[in-house]
Design an enzyme around this catalytic site. Structure first.
Site: not given
Ligand code: NAP
Length: 280
Positions: A72, A93, A108, A132, A136, A217, A219, A240
């Protein structure tokens, strides 16, 4: 639809690893739903080759790429053009070929806000807590600020990283601990806590309740321990998978100029996730 040989438009995802990526399912489902002669392929590309991705894309005539770890940062640096968000984040991304010029985008953050809006939550004027401060979280903090969030609190294990992430909040983000959660309208988990077989919670559940939206976020699983406990306590939840879908939808639009068929994409990826769950 079988396109004439040689006219298939190629897109894909690069990263290491990419074997378990859901992106091929999402995008190939969308191409097929719109009858487009496009294909999306997973390209495993080791970190050492990150510096040649943009040039390879140009040489091979690849129309669009999703970019995942560990590339990235390299593609954000090497692309011919980059959006303001990519410059601020230092990461991208998505790559889009416009003739021989390659542009870097980040979908994102928009994907997260798009998922929240689709769930009838508008961040404008709201107090938001982001748990966090990794890649992300950084994209989400910037997107929440751009969407007009009133305050963005950033809680992270390491404070120094939280401080760097909070700088993306357009002057409305502060580093905090998670004890501000009770006063927040939105709580987003951008840590891996609760992923897979980890049954941990990234926040004290006593801080969650009615009137709040809790967005995880993660999944995998679709219903994480955080989402389960938030629902039990009366909060509204967003999983997510919705962010994954919305960020992919924006990529699809950047490449094709067509609105992504999100319902078909959701159906395709849910079937795949159920298939994988049965195999475990
Ligand atoms: P990342 O860059 O590695 O950042 C991870 C963050 O979580 C860091 O801030 C880290 O804290 C924190 N963390 C890690 N382990 C922790 C623990 N045991 N306890 C508390 N904090 C912990 O990862 P990322 O790319 O931002 O991804 C974060 C999560 O978002 C992952 O679960 C990923 O699957 C998910 N995600 C979902 C989507 C989607 O489309 N739905 C997109 C991207 C990411 P330190 O700074 O202290 O290390």
């Amino acid at each position: 639809m079988n396109p004439p040989i040689g006219s298939t438009v190629v897109t894909g995802v690069i990263g290491d690893p990419v074997g378990h990526s859901l992106s091929p399912i999402l995008h190939n489902t969308a191409f097929s739903a719109l009858n487009l002669p496009w294909v999306y392929v997973a390209f495993p590309v080791a970190k050492a080759f990150g510096g040649s991705v943009v040039e390879s894309m140009r040489t091979m005539g690849i129309r669009g790429l999703s970019v995942t770890m560990p590339h990235k940062d390299a593609v954000a640096r090497d692309a011919d053009d980059a959006t303001d968000d990519v410059r601020l984040l230092g990461a991208a991304n998505t790559l889009v070929a416009h003739g021989h010029r390659i542009a870097a985008h980040s979908t994102d953050g928009e994907g997260c806000v798009g998922a929240l809006r689709a769930a009838q939550f508008d961040p404008e004027g709201k107090r938001c807590l982001v748990l966090g401060a990794g890649g992300a979280a950084r994209a989400v903090i910037l997107a929440l600020a751009r969407a007009g969030a009133r305050e963005i609190f950033v809680a992270n294990r390491s404070r120094e990283r939280a401080e760097r992430a909070a700088q993306l909040g357009l002057g409305r983000a502060h580093v905090t601990s998670d004890d501000v959660a009770d006063s927040c309208d939105l709580i987003i988990n951008a840590t891996p806590v609760g992923m897979g077989t980890d049954h941990g919670l990234p926040i004290d559940p006593a801080r969650l309740g009615p009137g709040q939206v809790v967005n995880d976020l993660i999944y995998h699983p679709l219903v994480t321990p955080l989402l389960a406990v938030a629902e039990e306590r009366g909060a509204r939840t967003v999983g997510g998978l919705e962010m994954l879908l919305h960020q992919a939808g924006r990529q699809f639009y950047l490449w094709t100029g067509e609105v992504a068929p999100l319902d078909q994409m959701r159906q395709g990826v849910t079937i795949e996730l159920e298939r994988r769950a049965r195999q475990q």
